[in-house]
Design a protein around this motif. Sequence first.
Motif, mmCIF file in Angstrom:
data_model
loop_
_atom_site.group_PDB
_atom_site.id
_atom_site.type_symbol
_atom_site.label_atom_id
_atom_site.label_comp_id
_atom_site.label_asym_id
_atom_site.label_seq_id
_atom_site.Cartn_x
_atom_site.Cartn_y
_atom_site.Cartn_z
ATOM 1 N N GLN A 187 -4.874 -39.724 -3.274
ATOM 2 C CA GLN A 187 -4.486 -39.386 -1.898
ATOM 3 C C GLN A 187 -3.985 -37.952 -1.844
ATOM 4 O O GLN A 187 -2.816 -37.711 -1.593
ATOM 5 C CB GLN A 187 -3.390 -40.319 -1.390
ATOM 6 C CG GLN A 187 -3.369 -41.663 -2.056
ATOM 7 C CD GLN A 187 -2.119 -42.435 -1.742
ATOM 8 O OE1 GLN A 187 -1.550 -42.310 -0.671
ATOM 9 N NE2 GLN A 187 -1.674 -43.236 -2.676
ATOM 10 N N PRO A 188 -4.852 -36.969 -2.103
ATOM 11 C CA PRO A 188 -4.362 -35.587 -2.118
ATOM 12 C C PRO A 188 -4.130 -35.029 -0.721
ATOM 13 O O PRO A 188 -3.210 -34.245 -0.497
ATOM 14 C CB PRO A 188 -5.489 -34.829 -2.829
ATOM 15 C CG PRO A 188 -6.707 -35.640 -2.584
ATOM 16 C CD PRO A 188 -6.287 -37.056 -2.354
ATOM 17 N N GLY A 189 -4.959 -35.410 0.210
ATOM 18 C CA GLY A 189 -4.922 -34.751 1.502
ATOM 19 C C GLY A 189 -3.965 -35.407 2.471
ATOM 20 O O GLY A 189 -3.113 -36.196 2.079
ATOM 21 N N PRO A 190 -4.119 -35.074 3.733
ATOM 22 C CA PRO A 190 -3.260 -35.712 4.738
ATOM 23 C C PRO A 190 -3.602 -37.177 4.958
ATOM 24 O O PRO A 190 -2.798 -37.912 5.516
ATOM 25 C CB PRO A 190 -3.522 -34.896 6.006
ATOM 26 C CG PRO A 190 -4.835 -34.244 5.787
ATOM 27 C CD PRO A 190 -4.991 -34.042 4.328
ATOM 28 N N LEU A 191 -4.803 -37.622 4.505
ATOM 29 C CA LEU A 191 -5.183 -39.017 4.730
ATOM 30 C C LEU A 191 -4.560 -39.885 3.642
ATOM 31 O O LEU A 191 -5.240 -40.349 2.728
ATOM 32 C CB LEU A 191 -6.708 -39.159 4.742
ATOM 33 C CG LEU A 191 -7.239 -40.511 5.221
ATOM 34 C CD1 LEU A 191 -6.944 -40.720 6.686
ATOM 35 C CD2 LEU A 191 -8.703 -40.654 4.935
ATOM 36 N N VAL A 192 -3.246 -40.101 3.708
ATOM 37 C CA VAL A 192 -2.602 -40.951 2.717
ATOM 38 C C VAL A 192 -2.906 -42.406 3.060
ATOM 39 O O VAL A 192 -3.373 -42.725 4.153
ATOM 40 C CB VAL A 192 -1.079 -40.707 2.669
ATOM 41 C CG1 VAL A 192 -0.781 -39.382 2.017
ATOM 42 C CG2 VAL A 192 -0.489 -40.798 4.036
ATOM 43 N N ASN A 193 -2.601 -43.290 2.108
ATOM 44 C CA ASN A 193 -3.035 -44.676 2.254
ATOM 45 C C ASN A 193 -2.398 -45.390 3.437
ATOM 46 O O ASN A 193 -2.951 -46.360 3.933
ATOM 47 C CB ASN A 193 -2.728 -45.455 0.975
ATOM 48 C CG ASN A 193 -3.863 -45.374 -0.009
ATOM 49 O OD1 ASN A 193 -4.966 -44.998 0.360
ATOM 50 N ND2 ASN A 193 -3.593 -45.722 -1.246
ATOM 51 N N VAL A 194 -1.220 -44.924 3.860
ATOM 52 C CA VAL A 194 -0.575 -45.648 4.954
ATOM 53 C C VAL A 194 -1.401 -45.522 6.235
ATOM 54 O O VAL A 194 -1.363 -46.400 7.102
ATOM 55 C CB VAL A 194 0.873 -45.167 5.158
ATOM 56 C CG1 VAL A 194 0.910 -43.779 5.744
ATOM 57 C CG2 VAL A 194 1.641 -46.120 6.035
#
Lengths: 380, 175
Positions: A187-194
Motif C-alpha cells: 500500500q505505497p500510494g494514497p489507496l491504502v487498504n481501508v
Amino acid sequence: MPVGPFGLDPLIWGPLRLVIAVALALFLVLNGALLQIYLERKIQAIIQDRLGPYHVGPFGLLQTFADAIKLIAKEDVRARATDPWFFLAAPALVFCPMLASWVVLPFAQDIVGADIDIGLLYLTTLGSMTVLGIVIAGWASNNKYALVGGLRSAGQLISYEIPQILALVSVALVVGSLSMVDITRSQPGPLVNVLVLPLSFVIYFIAALAETNRTPFDLPEAESELVAGWLTEYSGMRWGTMLALSEYGNVTVVSSIVTTLWFGGWQGPGVDALPLLGVLWFTLKVYGVIVVMMWIRATLPRLRIDQLMTFCWLGLIPLALLNILVVAVLALAFPDTKIPIAIASWLLLLAFIAGIPFVQRRRLASLRARASASAVRAAS
Amino acid sequence: MRFDFVEPVVFAVLAFGVIGAGAAVVLLNRVTASALLMALSFLCMAGMFVLLGAETIAAFQVLIYVGAITVLIIFGVQFTKQGGDRSYALFFQKQYPLAAALVAAVAIPVVLFAFSFNAPAPQPGGGDIRPLATSVFTDFAFAFEVASVLLLAAMVGAIVLTQRDEPEEATRRRR
C-alpha cells in the motif's frame, strides 16, 4: 562483503535487529501503558467535561508514573484459598503472548524483529493464547466474581476471534501475502487498504474492541456487576502486569495490526528519503487508532452478554463470510485492479449500516410479541 | 561466528518440555495442572515444528490446541470437583511393572522405527505456507473437502443439541 540495511553486514544486522526490536518493544510496552492510561483519563475527562489528572507534574503527566511506583511498592497479597501455582502463573500467561506479538510488528522499513512470512497467522495465534491466562486467573482466584469474569471472558474472546480472523482473510486475499512487511509494502500510494476494504476494517475493529476487553465489550471486568471480574483477587504489580501492561499492550498490538493492514503501516511522506521517519508515522497512526478506542469507551454503554453473543454470531460472522466471498470472487475476476473490490466493499458497508435499524426493529417486535404472549399465558 | 550449536540446544529444551510435560500430564494428581501442562506440551511440540521448518503447522498447532482445545478442557475441569479423594492416575500408581512393560513394548518399536529415518535435507528458505496451501488445495482437495463437510455437520449438530427450546414448545412439553 554483502551489505544489508543501513550499510551493515547482514551477519551483524541479523542479531542486531532482534535486539533493537525487543528493546523497542519493552520500551514501548512499559512506557506506552503509562502514556495510554494518562491519555485515557485525559480524553475521558475532556469528553465528560472534567479536568482529569492535573496535580502531579505539568498537566498531571507524572500521575501514571506515581501510580506505577505505588503498584510496585504495594504489598504482594495472595488470599490463602487461591491456587498457589496458577494464581502466580496467570499474569505471565497473559503477558507473554502479548509481548511475543511485538516481534513481527514493522515499526519502519527494516525495523522489524522478524519478517516471518506467516506474520498475520502468528499474531492471531498469540492472540488466542490470552484466553488461557484469563480463564486460569479466574479459576485460580477461587472467587465467584473472578470465575464468572473468567468464563465470560473465555466465551467472548473465543467468539470474537472468529470474525477477527475472517476479517484478516480478506486482506490476505487482496494482498496475497501474510507477511506484515509485504502487506505494508503493498500500500505505497494514497489507496491504502481501508479505502479498498472498509467493511473488513469495521468488522476487525469491532472484534478487536471485544478481544481487548474494551468498552462496549468490557464484560469480563465489568466493575459495576462483577467487582473487577477476573482481576478481583489480584493487587499490586500482579494486577499492574495483567491490566495495565497486558491490556494496554494488547490495545497497542491490535492498533498496530489495524495500522499495518489498513492504513499503510510506516509509509508516509518523506519515508523514502529518511527511513527512520517511518517510526514516527507508524506511532502517530497507532495512537490515532488508540484515541478512537478511548473515544468509544467514553461514549458507549456496556452490552449485555446475550446481546454480545447475538451480535457476534448472527451479525459479524455471517457478514465477514459474505465479505470473504465477495472479495475472493472479485479478486479472481479482476486480478489487476482493486477498484471493483473497493466499490463492492463500500456498498456492503453501507448496506450493513443502513440495515441495522431494520434488524433492530424486527428483533424488538419479536421480543415484544413474545413478552405479551407470556403475559397472556400467565394471566390465563 | 557460527550459530550451529543453537539448534541442538533448542531441540533439547523442547524435547525435555514435550516429554516432561507429557509425563506430568499422566502422573499428576490434579486435573487442572494436567490440562495446563498439556498446553505446555503442545507449545513445545509447536517449537519442534518450527525447528523442522514448518512454521504454519506450528501456528495452527498453537491456535487450535492451545488456544481452543485446552481452553475447552479447562472449561470442563472448572465444573468438576477439585481436591477430592479420587485419584486420576490410578493405573500408574498401582501397577508400576505392568505400566513399564507396556510403555517399553510401545516405545522400543517406535524408537527403532524413528532411527530408521534418514535426516532429510533442510528446506530452502521461503517458508512453508505456499507448498502447504498448494498441496492442500490440489493434491488433497477431496480429503480437505470431506473433512470440511464432516466438521460442518458436527458444528450444526452441536448447535442443534444445545439450542434452547422455544418457550411455547417447552410449556407444551411440560403438560
